[in-house]
Design a protein around this motif. Structure first.
Motif, PDB file in Angstrom:
ATOM      1  N   GLU A 201       0.829  -1.199   0.000  1.00  0.00           N
ATOM      2  CA  GLU A 201       0.000   0.000   0.000  1.00  0.00           C
ATOM      3  C   GLU A 201       0.867   1.254   0.000  1.00  0.00           C
ATOM      4  O   GLU A 201       1.901   1.323   0.665  1.00  0.00           O
ATOM      5  N   MET A 202       0.423   2.240  -0.759  1.00  0.00           N
ATOM      6  CA  MET A 202       1.041   3.568  -0.732  1.00  0.00           C
ATOM      7  C   MET A 202       0.075   4.529  -0.044  1.00  0.00           C
ATOM      8  O   MET A 202      -1.091   4.605  -0.415  1.00  0.00           O
ATOM      9  N   ARG A 203       0.566   5.243   0.943  1.00  0.00           N
ATOM     10  CA  ARG A 203      -0.257   6.220   1.653  1.00  0.00           C
ATOM     11  C   ARG A 203       0.181   7.614   1.233  1.00  0.00           C
ATOM     12  O   ARG A 203       1.248   8.085   1.605  1.00  0.00           O
ATOM     13  N   PHE A 204      -0.664   8.252   0.431  1.00  0.00           N
ATOM     14  CA  PHE A 204      -0.358   9.596  -0.045  1.00  0.00           C
ATOM     15  C   PHE A 204      -0.841  10.619   0.984  1.00  0.00           C
ATOM     16  O   PHE A 204      -2.036  10.785   1.199  1.00  0.00           O
ATOM     17  N   VAL A 205       0.108  11.305   1.593  1.00  0.00           N
ATOM     18  CA  VAL A 205      -0.244  12.333   2.569  1.00  0.00           C
ATOM     19  C   VAL A 205      -0.492  13.671   1.884  1.00  0.00           C
ATOM     20  O   VAL A 205      -1.023  14.602   2.512  1.00  0.00           O
ATOM     21  N   GLU A 206      -0.124  13.768   0.604  1.00  0.00           N
ATOM     22  CA  GLU A 206      -0.481  14.943  -0.187  1.00  0.00           C
ATOM     23  C   GLU A 206      -0.474  14.539  -1.655  1.00  0.00           C
ATOM     24  O   GLU A 206       0.410  13.813  -2.104  1.00  0.00           O
ATOM     25  N   LEU A 207      -1.472  15.009  -2.390  1.00  0.00           N
ATOM     26  CA  LEU A 207      -1.559  14.730  -3.827  1.00  0.00           C
ATOM     27  C   LEU A 207      -2.315  15.863  -4.492  1.00  0.00           C
ATOM     28  O   LEU A 207      -3.459  16.157  -4.126  1.00  0.00           O
ATOM     29  N   PHE A 208      -1.664  16.500  -5.452  1.00  0.00           N
ATOM     30  CA  PHE A 208      -2.305  17.547  -6.246  1.00  0.00           C
ATOM     31  C   PHE A 208      -2.024  17.284  -7.716  1.00  0.00           C
ATOM     32  O   PHE A 208      -0.916  16.877  -8.082  1.00  0.00           O
ATOM     33  N   ALA A 209      -3.023  17.516  -8.538  1.00  0.00           N
ATOM     34  CA  ALA A 209      -2.856  17.364  -9.980  1.00  0.00           C
ATOM     35  C   ALA A 209      -3.919  18.193 -10.683  1.00  0.00           C
ATOM     36  O   ALA A 209      -4.941  18.556 -10.088  1.00  0.00           O
ATOM     37  N   GLY A 210      -3.666  18.459 -11.950  1.00  0.00           N
ATOM     38  CA  GLY A 210      -4.590  19.291 -12.701  1.00  0.00           C
ATOM     39  C   GLY A 210      -5.892  18.602 -13.062  1.00  0.00           C
ATOM     40  O   GLY A 210      -6.847  19.270 -13.450  1.00  0.00           O
ATOM     41  N   SER A 211      -5.931  17.266 -12.953  1.00  0.00           N
ATOM     42  CA  SER A 211      -7.133  16.516 -13.294  1.00  0.00           C
ATOM     43  C   SER A 211      -7.046  15.133 -12.650  1.00  0.00           C
ATOM     44  O   SER A 211      -5.973  14.713 -12.197  1.00  0.00           O
ATOM     45  N   ASP A 212      -8.167  14.414 -12.645  1.00  0.00           N
ATOM     46  CA  ASP A 212      -8.147  13.032 -12.160  1.00  0.00           C
ATOM     47  C   ASP A 212      -7.189  12.186 -13.003  1.00  0.00           C
ATOM     48  O   ASP A 212      -6.467  11.343 -12.474  1.00  0.00           O
ATOM     49  N   ARG A 213      -7.198  12.417 -14.303  1.00  0.00           N
ATOM     50  CA  ARG A 213      -6.329  11.645 -15.191  1.00  0.00           C
ATOM     51  C   ARG A 213      -4.860  11.852 -14.826  1.00  0.00           C
ATOM     52  O   ARG A 213      -4.068  10.895 -14.772  1.00  0.00           O
ATOM     53  N   ALA A 214      -4.487  13.102 -14.572  1.00  0.00           N
ATOM     54  CA  ALA A 214      -3.102  13.392 -14.209  1.00  0.00           C
ATOM     55  C   ALA A 214      -2.754  12.774 -12.860  1.00  0.00           C
ATOM     56  O   ALA A 214      -1.632  12.293 -12.648  1.00  0.00           O
ATOM     57  N   ALA A 215      -3.707  12.767 -11.926  1.00  0.00           N
ATOM     58  CA  ALA A 215      -3.468  12.157 -10.612  1.00  0.00           C
ATOM     59  C   ALA A 215      -3.285  10.652 -10.756  1.00  0.00           C
ATOM     60  O   ALA A 215      -2.403  10.058 -10.122  1.00  0.00           O
ATOM     61  N   VAL A 216      -4.115  10.018 -11.586  1.00  0.00           N
ATOM     62  CA  VAL A 216      -3.986   8.576 -11.818  1.00  0.00           C
ATOM     63  C   VAL A 216      -2.625   8.257 -12.410  1.00  0.00           C
ATOM     64  O   VAL A 216      -1.995   7.252 -12.050  1.00  0.00           O
ATOM     65  N   ALA A 217      -2.139   9.101 -13.325  1.00  0.00           N
ATOM     66  CA  ALA A 217      -0.825   8.875 -13.925  1.00  0.00           C
ATOM     67  C   ALA A 217       0.275   8.899 -12.869  1.00  0.00           C
ATOM     68  O   ALA A 217       1.225   8.101 -12.917  1.00  0.00           O
ATOM     69  N   LEU A 218       0.165   9.778 -11.889  1.00  0.00           N
ATOM     70  CA  LEU A 218       1.140   9.818 -10.798  1.00  0.00           C
ATOM     71  C   LEU A 218       1.066   8.542  -9.962  1.00  0.00           C
ATOM     72  O   LEU A 218       2.097   7.979  -9.572  1.00  0.00           O
ATOM     73  N   LEU A 219      -0.151   8.092  -9.679  1.00  0.00           N
ATOM     74  CA  LEU A 219      -0.319   6.863  -8.907  1.00  0.00           C
ATOM     75  C   LEU A 219       0.266   5.672  -9.652  1.00  0.00           C
ATOM     76  O   LEU A 219       0.928   4.811  -9.041  1.00  0.00           O
ATOM     77  N   GLU A 220       0.030   5.611 -10.957  1.00  0.00           N
ATOM     78  CA  GLU A 220       0.542   4.490 -11.735  1.00  0.00           C
ATOM     79  C   GLU A 220       2.070   4.504 -11.811  1.00  0.00           C
ATOM     80  O   GLU A 220       2.715   3.455 -11.761  1.00  0.00           O
ATOM     81  N   ALA A 221       2.657   5.686 -11.904  1.00  0.00           N
ATOM     82  CA  ALA A 221       4.111   5.776 -11.891  1.00  0.00           C
ATOM     83  C   ALA A 221       4.657   5.336 -10.536  1.00  0.00           C
ATOM     84  O   ALA A 221       5.692   4.657 -10.456  1.00  0.00           O
ATOM     85  N   ALA A 222       3.966   5.718  -9.466  1.00  0.00           N
ATOM     86  CA  ALA A 222       4.398   5.314  -8.133  1.00  0.00           C
ATOM     87  C   ALA A 222       4.310   3.809  -7.961  1.00  0.00           C
ATOM     88  O   ALA A 222       5.154   3.189  -7.304  1.00  0.00           O
TER      89      ALA A 222
END
Length: 275
Positions: A201-222
């Motif tokens: 599990e990854m626990r994101f204590v902060e996450l900001f992105a310009g869109s849901d798609r961009a946020a998902v891309a960060l999660l997938e890279a992580a």
């Protein structure tokens, strides 16, 4: 009441901090000297002995100067005697005299919300917690562990202009602490995140992105970096990411020293509060 702590009192106050919260004397001194800074540490005394501590870390919110209360504690023998209430009152009067418009804080546990409410604070800065599975995307790419204190400040200004903002020393203290605890940063041209990995599990204590798609891309890279297949996201209550998902939780509080102002969309996270 002369409540501003003198520099020579810092070692005794650092010991009080460690006795109350644990950690090292070095960390405690960094809280007093760097995170708060001389002139922003308040103390109560009895017979020349420091009996209570309050750090009023300089912050801004919505163009107004204020303070973030951190490290509030009293000696064991003084708890329940009104010492902290008197110190909070004296510190608030001094801060208002300096031109501060507000004080913000994060209660360490649920009962403290009532304690602070009786002392003029009201709930604000909620957070929303949700869990998402992360798709295995072999093509997902991002940069890792490149976010500096200055970079975090710039990211915040871009993605959370209504955030409770620390000064440069404050951001340095927060990010230094997070990296020492094992945080990983991930960023791209469209957003950034800070997370801890535990098991699968990854626990994101902060996450900001310009869109849901961009946020998902960060999660997938992580996921590609860590191998973890699930993510727990801790978002600000007013963040637009993944709307409709997760559950809101009380998080912070604010007290206005003068005229109240609108903080419904304000954001406060990662304030050296072990989150």
């Amino acid at each position: 009441m002369d409540c501003v702590a003198r520099r020579e009192e810092f070692p005794a106050l650092a010991k009080l901090f460690v006795d109350s919260f644990g950690g090292t004397g070095r960390f405690a001194m960094s809280v007093l000297e760097d995170f708060a800074g001389e002139g922003n540490v308040f103390a109560a005394r009895q017979d020349g002995v420091c009996t209570a501590l309050l750090c009023a870390v300089p912050v801004t919110l919505c163009g107004r100067e204020g303070a973030y209360y951190y490290g509030l504690t009293t000696r064991q023998s003084q708890r329940g005697t009104g010492v902290m209430t008197a110190l909070m009152d004296a510190a608030g009067q001094e801060l208002a005299r300096r031109g501060a418009a507000f004080a913000a804080l994060i209660p360490a546990n649920a009962p403290l919300f009532d304690f602070y409410a009786k002392r003029g604070f009201e709930k604000a800065f909620s957070k929303r917690v949700l869990r998402r599975p992360v798709r295995n995307n072999l093509w997902a790419q991002a940069e890792f562990d490149t976010v500096t204190a200055k970079g975090l400040q710039q990211f915040r200004r871009k993605y959370a202009p209504n955030a409770v903002e620390l000064n440069a020393a404050g951001y340095t203290a927060v990010l230094t602490d997070l990296y020492s605890l094992g945080v990983t940063s991930v960023c791209s041209d469209e957003g950034y995140g800070l997370f801890f990995k535990k098991g699968n599990e990854m626990r994101f204590v902060e996450l900001f992105a310009g869109s849901d798609r961009a946020a998902v891309a960060l999660l997938e890279a992580a996921r590609q970096k860590t191998g973890a297949e699930d993510a727990v996201l801790e978002l600000g209550g007013s963040q637009a990411l993944f709307l409709g998902e997760g559950a809101a939780r009380d998080y912070g509080m604010i007290r206005f020293f003068d005229q109240p102002f609108d903080v419904r969309d304000a954001y406060m996270r990662l304030m050296l509060d072990d989150e």
